[in-house]
Design a protein around this motif. Structure first.
Motif, mmCIF file in Angstrom:
data_model
loop_
_atom_site.group_PDB
_atom_site.id
_atom_site.type_symbol
_atom_site.label_atom_id
_atom_site.label_comp_id
_atom_site.label_asym_id
_atom_site.label_seq_id
_atom_site.Cartn_x
_atom_site.Cartn_y
_atom_site.Cartn_z
ATOM 1 N N ASP A 47 -21.831 -28.846 -0.666
ATOM 2 C CA ASP A 47 -21.284 -29.804 -1.632
ATOM 3 C C ASP A 47 -19.817 -30.177 -1.400
ATOM 4 O O ASP A 47 -19.081 -30.430 -2.356
ATOM 5 N N GLY B 285 -24.516 -29.709 -8.476
ATOM 6 C CA GLY B 285 -24.186 -29.078 -7.212
ATOM 7 C C GLY B 285 -25.138 -27.934 -6.940
ATOM 8 O O GLY B 285 -25.923 -27.552 -7.806
ATOM 9 N N VAL C 188 -20.300 -33.341 -8.341
ATOM 10 C CA VAL C 188 -20.260 -31.888 -8.233
ATOM 11 C C VAL C 188 -19.294 -31.366 -9.295
ATOM 12 O O VAL C 188 -18.172 -31.876 -9.408
ATOM 13 N N ARG D 256 -22.159 -38.700 -4.991
ATOM 14 C CA ARG D 256 -22.601 -37.386 -5.467
ATOM 15 C C ARG D 256 -21.637 -36.910 -6.532
ATOM 16 O O ARG D 256 -20.433 -37.178 -6.436
ATOM 17 N N LEU E 229 -20.430 -37.265 0.273
ATOM 18 C CA LEU E 229 -20.480 -35.997 0.990
ATOM 19 C C LEU E 229 -19.706 -36.096 2.305
ATOM 20 O O LEU E 229 -19.910 -37.032 3.085
#
Ligand code: MTE
Ligand code: MO
Length: 530
Positions: free
Chosen positions: A274, A440, A185, A183, A226
């Motif tokens: 997030d 995010g 962010v 991910r 995460l």
């Protein structure tokens, strides 16, 4: 005990962290700490001093400078340092290891507040010049030394996760990268001490802590996995936690050098929270200063919770017991100087903040004579002389915690008498078919703002002391000669977030002895010799 043996320092060095019997030197005494290690409250970090002198570490972990700790250590005395290695009764300075000697090189433009440990702010110009702060100009806040992990070994770096029932699961960085979806962010980190210097200068009251100006904040794009995915894999029941019936209330993070902090479980499992275990910063591997090879990123929360060099996670019914959780990063009333630390919650989500980071004075615009329009109650049209105007341009940042977005930035050129709005740069908007650089679920990034305007000459009032240490003020006033009459005005900025929270007018009102969360209107004095 004069009968105890004397050891050369070369002999002590053989009893380093990897030996079966680690030794340390304290003063001129030698201790075998083998039996202390399992009981040491700070854990294995004590091994950092093994084979050498523990003094420089106790200068960092000052909590040890206490009779109770000396008494524990005295149980492990095995001898003395040989006279041949002593100067004035202590090991020679060149024999004492510098805990910071393996710290990385730093960009010369960072503004150093302390060199050892490294604490440095992002230079003011760099704060608003780019939306994403370049890695080597990102502010650095280290409580201790920078742990050394070799690049070639980083994929084997281990993170352990411990559940409330004691179940442990271990992940190598390679496993984290391959077994979980990655991910990205985009998020600000802001130290709770950002603008502390403004708080003490403006309120005229001292505060404890590093005298940061506006640069203990930066913004970056982080990539990782995460936290909630890893917790679920480790056996934590996310749905039970979502329903609020889990006994697990906090996620404690531990760093390799013994720094620790925690966040509430609610933030950790929030599908829009997030929270990352990050291994990359602005599409590059994390720099050593920023936690290589793995750190927590807790968007919208005070940066003290984004633990660097993360190697252990504990799920618990209580907060981290570290001083950075239980003390230090809390606020009290302006009257409270002797406090019951437990009486205030640890800072988590950040309040709304803004600052002026660049300020330039332009031309004087000539006075204009404008005919006045005849008004009802006047029997004569008069011409009025408009005073000359000083052009001024400014830029800066605004940010709020908890994912709350900045909805407005107000600027005043006359010390708060009248207001106008700054322009918010559309950094998070997709352009020319390119995706938005902001990723995010919350407004985790700052908003950069710009303002262009002019100040009428009659707004400038007779001079009342400047703030030469503020880099913004110094830059703005550099054109003004020291001699001669000066007239000044105060320009200021304040921001409002989407919950309509706004910044306090004065630092005096939110002064706290630790100097945390200095968020009052940022004031900069601008002077002219006209
Ligand atoms: N993590 C570890 N392991 N050691 C630290 O000293 N400092 C904390 C946090 N995480 C710290 C840490 C604090 S107080 C801040 S403000 C941020 O890291 C700073 O992150 P940065 O140096 O990447 O800007
Ligand atoms: Mo911090």
């Amino acid at each position: 005990d004069p009968d105890l043996p004397r050891f050369r320092i070369a002999e002590v060095r053989k009893h380093g962290a990897d030996s079966d019997h680690p030794w340390v030197i304290y003063g001129d005494k030698v201790y075998d700490i083998t039996d202390w290690i399992p009981a040491h409250p700070g854990g294995q970090v004590i091994l950092r001093a093994a084979g050498g002198s523990i003094d420089p570490y106790w200068n960092i972990f000052t909590i040890h400078k206490n009779q109770y700790v000396y008494d524990i250590l005295s149980q492990y005395l095995i001898g003395y340092v040989d006279q041949a290695d002593l100067v004035n009764g202590k090991p020679a300075q060149d024999q004492i290891e510098d805990p910071f000697e393996n710290d990385p090189e730093r960009h010369p433009s960072l503004i150093t507040r302390t060199a050892k440990p490294r604490n440095a702010e992002t230079p003011a110009e760099a704060l608003s010049a780019q939306f994403l702060t370049p890695n080597d100009l990102f502010y650095v806040r280290n409580h201790m030394w920078v742990p050394t992990i070799e690049d070639s070994k980083s994929d084997d770096y281990r993170l352990t996760v411990e559940l409330l029932d004691g179940t442990m699961k271990e992940y190598t960085l390679r496993e984290l990268k391959t077994r979980f979806p990655s991910r990205k962010v985009t998020a600000v980190l802001q130290c709770s001490g950002n603008r502390r210097k403004h708080m003490s200068d403006d309120s005229g009251r001292q505060t404890n802590g590093l005298p940061w100006t506006s640069g203990a904040i930066s913004n970056a794009s982080w990539e990782g996995v995460l936290l909630s995915d890893v917790l679920a894999d480790a056996g934590f029941d996310l749905s039970e936690a979502m329903s609020g019936s889990s006994e697990t209330q906090h996620v404690q993070f531990m760093g390799l050098e013994a720094y620790g902090a925690s966040i509430p479980i609610k933030k950790a499992i929030d599908p829009q929270g997030d929270v990352l275990l990050a291994y990359s910063m602005n599409d590059k591997p994390l720099p050593r200063d920023h936690g290589f090879p793995l750190r927590a990123i807790v968007p919208g929360h005070v940066a003290a919770r984004s633990v660097k060099w993360l190697n252990h996670i504990t799920l618990s019914d209580e907060e981290s017991t570290s001083q950075w959780q239980r003390k230090d990063y809390k606020c009290f009333g302006p009257n409270q100087t002797k406090v019951d630390w437990d009486a205030a919650p640890a800072i988590q989500e950040l309040p709304v903040q803004s600052a002026i980071t660049t300020l330039k004075l332009g031309k004087w615009l000539d006075s204009k004579t404008e005919p006045n329009v005849l008004k009802n109650d006047q029997d004569q049209a008069v011409t009025s002389q408009n005073p000359p105007q000083q052009e001024i341009s400014m830029s800066g940042y605004a940010f709020s915690g908890g994912g709350r977005s900045i909805i407005r930035v107000d600027v005043s050129l006359d010390g708060g008498g009248s207001w106008t709005q700054a322009f918010l740069l559309p950094d998070c908007v997709s352009k020319n078919g390119m995706p938005s650089p902001c990723q995010g679920h919350g407004a985790w990034s700052w908003k950069r703002w710009v303002f262009e305007g002019s100040v009428p000459l009659n707004t400038f009032k007779e001079k009342h002391g400047g703030r030469p240490n503020d880099p913004v003020t110094a830059a703005a006033n550099s054109k003004i000669s020291d001699s001669g009459q000066k007239r000044c005005t105060t320009v200021l900025v304040k921001a409002t977030d989407d919950a309509y929270n706004t910044q306090p007018e004065s630092h005096a009102a939110t002064w706290n002895f630790r100097g945390n969360l200095a968020t009052a209107w940022h004031r900069v004095q601008v002077c002219t010799d006209c």
